[in-house]
Write a protein that holds these residues in place. Structure first.
Motif, PDB file in Angstrom:
ATOM      1  N   ALA A 211       0.886  -6.116  -7.749  1.00  0.00           N
ATOM      2  CA  ALA A 211       1.404  -6.242  -6.388  1.00  0.00           C
ATOM      3  C   ALA A 211       0.348  -6.725  -5.407  1.00  0.00           C
ATOM      4  CB  ALA A 211       1.973  -4.903  -5.917  1.00  0.00           C
ATOM      5  N   LEU A 212      -0.941  -6.652  -5.777  1.00  0.00           N
ATOM      6  CA  LEU A 212      -1.992  -7.165  -4.898  1.00  0.00           C
ATOM      7  C   LEU A 212      -1.862  -8.674  -4.684  1.00  0.00           C
ATOM      8  CD1 LEU A 212      -5.116  -5.235  -6.244  1.00  0.00           C
ATOM      9  CD2 LEU A 212      -3.908  -4.838  -4.091  1.00  0.00           C
ATOM     10  N   ALA A 213      -1.174  -9.352  -5.604  1.00  0.00           N
ATOM     11  CA  ALA A 213      -0.979 -10.800  -5.484  1.00  0.00           C
ATOM     12  C   ALA A 213       0.398 -11.145  -4.928  1.00  0.00           C
ATOM     13  CB  ALA A 213      -1.158 -11.465  -6.848  1.00  0.00           C
ATOM     14  N   SER A 214       1.137 -10.155  -4.453  1.00  0.00           N
ATOM     15  CA  SER A 214       2.475 -10.408  -3.925  1.00  0.00           C
ATOM     16  C   SER A 214       2.414 -11.321  -2.696  1.00  0.00           C
ATOM     17  CB  SER A 214       3.140  -9.091  -3.536  1.00  0.00           C
ATOM     18  OG  SER A 214       4.340  -9.302  -2.811  1.00  0.00           O
ATOM     19  N   PRO A 215       3.398 -12.205  -2.527  1.00  0.00           N
ATOM     20  CA  PRO A 215       3.447 -13.006  -1.302  1.00  0.00           C
ATOM     21  C   PRO A 215       3.816 -12.189  -0.067  1.00  0.00           C
ATOM     22  CG  PRO A 215       5.371 -13.435  -2.672  1.00  0.00           C
ATOM     23  CD  PRO A 215       4.451 -12.582  -3.487  1.00  0.00           C
ATOM     24  N   ARG A 222       0.216  -2.050   1.014  1.00  0.00           N
ATOM     25  CA  ARG A 222       0.482  -0.692   0.514  1.00  0.00           C
ATOM     26  C   ARG A 222      -0.105  -0.509  -0.884  1.00  0.00           C
ATOM     27  NH1 ARG A 222       2.923   2.628   3.653  1.00  0.00           N
ATOM     28  NH2 ARG A 222       4.263   1.903   5.355  1.00  0.00           N
ATOM     29  N   ALA A 223      -0.044  -1.570  -1.690  1.00  0.00           N
ATOM     30  CA  ALA A 223      -0.655  -1.488  -3.020  1.00  0.00           C
ATOM     31  C   ALA A 223      -2.161  -1.311  -2.901  1.00  0.00           C
ATOM     32  CB  ALA A 223      -0.316  -2.738  -3.826  1.00  0.00           C
ATOM     33  N   ALA A 224      -2.788  -2.050  -1.975  1.00  0.00           N
ATOM     34  CA  ALA A 224      -4.240  -1.960  -1.802  1.00  0.00           C
ATOM     35  C   ALA A 224      -4.658  -0.573  -1.319  1.00  0.00           C
ATOM     36  CB  ALA A 224      -4.714  -3.032  -0.827  1.00  0.00           C
ATOM     37  N   LEU A 225      -3.925  -0.006  -0.381  1.00  0.00           N
ATOM     38  CA  LEU A 225      -4.259   1.336   0.112  1.00  0.00           C
ATOM     39  C   LEU A 225      -4.169   2.368  -1.005  1.00  0.00           C
ATOM     40  CD1 LEU A 225      -2.426   1.305   3.567  1.00  0.00           C
ATOM     41  CD2 LEU A 225      -4.904   1.273   3.190  1.00  0.00           C
ATOM     42  N   GLU A 232     -10.078   1.929  -6.954  1.00  0.00           N
ATOM     43  CA  GLU A 232      -9.939   0.610  -7.574  1.00  0.00           C
ATOM     44  C   GLU A 232     -10.597  -0.453  -6.693  1.00  0.00           C
ATOM     45  OE1 GLU A 232      -8.193  -0.715 -10.255  1.00  0.00           O
ATOM     46  OE2 GLU A 232      -7.084   1.006 -11.057  1.00  0.00           O
ATOM     47  N   ALA A 233     -11.670  -1.056  -7.195  1.00  0.00           N
ATOM     48  CA  ALA A 233     -12.383  -2.079  -6.427  1.00  0.00           C
ATOM     49  C   ALA A 233     -11.565  -3.349  -6.255  1.00  0.00           C
ATOM     50  CB  ALA A 233     -13.708  -2.411  -7.112  1.00  0.00           C
ATOM     51  N   ALA A 234     -10.558  -3.563  -7.094  1.00  0.00           N
ATOM     52  CA  ALA A 234      -9.727  -4.766  -6.980  1.00  0.00           C
ATOM     53  C   ALA A 234      -9.011  -4.832  -5.639  1.00  0.00           C
ATOM     54  CB  ALA A 234      -8.706  -4.795  -8.116  1.00  0.00           C
ATOM     55  N   ALA A 235      -8.876  -3.698  -4.958  1.00  0.00           N
ATOM     56  CA  ALA A 235      -8.172  -3.661  -3.680  1.00  0.00           C
ATOM     57  C   ALA A 235      -9.021  -4.147  -2.514  1.00  0.00           C
ATOM     58  CB  ALA A 235      -7.700  -2.234  -3.406  1.00  0.00           C
ATOM     59  N   ILE A 236     -10.321  -4.293  -2.702  1.00  0.00           N
ATOM     60  CA  ILE A 236     -11.229  -4.565  -1.580  1.00  0.00           C
ATOM     61  C   ILE A 236     -10.861  -5.825  -0.789  1.00  0.00           C
ATOM     62  CG2 ILE A 236     -13.621  -5.183  -0.992  1.00  0.00           C
ATOM     63  CD1 ILE A 236     -14.511  -3.192  -3.177  1.00  0.00           C
TER      64      ILE A 236
END
Length: 330
Positions: A211-215, A222-225, A232-236
């Motif tokens: 979902a981090l790549a969602s348009p 919300r996925a990043a939070l 998870e560092a991928a959310a940065i």
């Protein structure tokens, strides 16, 4: 041909043939000397036409009109048949779904079946209170698939919260919620990601990473939070984007601060400083990015703040000076 032979050839019972005759749909061409009905080849063809039209859902009244009215045009009737067929399919699909959910609950007795059916009805009630009580029932009594579908469609915030709580306790439903992430309806996408974000364990994490790549910026945020709170560092990068956009920026800055351990602090500070100085970020966003540096430890953040002391924007320069004093670097 007599009625018995017509019945054998057409598969239509003699009783039904007499019913067709009473309605005027079929009129035997003649009678034998003994008074028995006698059907011609044309009569038999008409019977086959009647059966064909019955098979596609026409009523006997509609069939009579279709066969006998020279000015009859079938397009409107066919459109109506399509609509009725779709409604019937929808009803049958709903029934099938309900039966599958009853089976998923693995009822041991008919009382259990009735209990599950009552809860499923309650989840679809027009009363928010009734829906909330159903959501708060034992997770062993409400099928997880029903909870997930209800969560995707629930507009009342209190009921939605109860449904998310129930899903988090159930430990299931992630796959169905993930389907909601690609819904054409923005509200459904948000409900899906919020529900996934509150699910414990590792089942939802891969879905949230996708979902981090969602348009949809709301879904990404919300996925990043949720992922950032799990370390998870991928959310940065998404969290930094949220600060720039001013969308849940305070929450995003807090999560970045929690992620800023020895391994990630310099990376986060570099990303924040890079957005401040890239020449495309406006004054309000530059101010938010400067404030976000406050929660990032290490020399990279300190150097970035020092470089902002002479910034052309007085608010940014003052904020940098204040933060450096708090860090003991000013």
């Amino acid at each position: 041909m007599l009625i018995g032979e017509v019945a054998r050839r057409s598969g239509v019972s003699a009783r039904m043939l007499r019913h067709y005759e009473s309605l005027g749909l079929v009129r035997p061409s003649g009678r034998t000397g003994s008074g028995y009905r006698e059907y011609s080849g044309e009569d038999v063809r008409r019977i086959f036409h009647i059966e064909s039209l019955r098979a596609v859902g026409l009523s006997l009244r509609e069939i009579g009109r279709a066969l006998d009215d020279p000015g009859f045009t079938p397009s409107a009737l066919v459109d109506d048949l399509i609509l009725r067929t779709r409604e019937r399919i929808a009803a049958e699909t709903e029934l099938l779904t309900r039966l599958q959910r009853v089976r998923a609950a693995d009822p041991a007795a008919w009382e259990d079946v009735l209990q599950v059916l009552a809860l499923l009805r309650a989840l679809g009630s027009t009363s928010a209170g009734t829906r909330q009580r159903a959501a708060l029932a034992s997770v062993d009594e409400v099928p997880v698939e029903a909870l997930a579908q209800a969560a995707l469609g629930e507009g009342d915030p209190y009921v939605a919260g109860a449904l998310r709580w129930a899903l988090s306790r159930s430990g299931g439903g992630a796959a169905l919620l993930a389907e909601g992430l690609s819904s054409p309806v923005a509200a459904v996408r948000e409900r899906a990601v919020r529900s996934l974000a509150e699910m414990p364990g590792g089942e939802a994490a891969p879905l949230l990473r996708d979902a981090l790549a969602s348009p949809d910026a709301v879904v990404r945020g919300r996925a990043a939070l949720a992922l950032g709170a799990q370390g998870e560092a991928a959310a940065i990068p998404v969290l930094v984007d949220m600060i720039v956009a001013g969308r849940n920026d305070i929450d995003a800055a807090d999560v970045l601060s929690s992620l800023a351990d020895d391994a990630a602090a310099d990376r986060i500070a570099s990303l924040l400083a890079g957005r401040i100085g890239d020449g495309t970020t406006g004054p309000p966003a530059r101010g938010r990015l400067t404030q976000a540096l406050a929660g990032i430890p290490g020399p990279t953040a300190s150097r970035a703040l020092t470089g902002l002391l002479g910034d052309a924007d007085p608010a940014v320069a003052l904020t940098a000076a204040y933060l450096l004093r708090l860090r003991g670097d000013g």
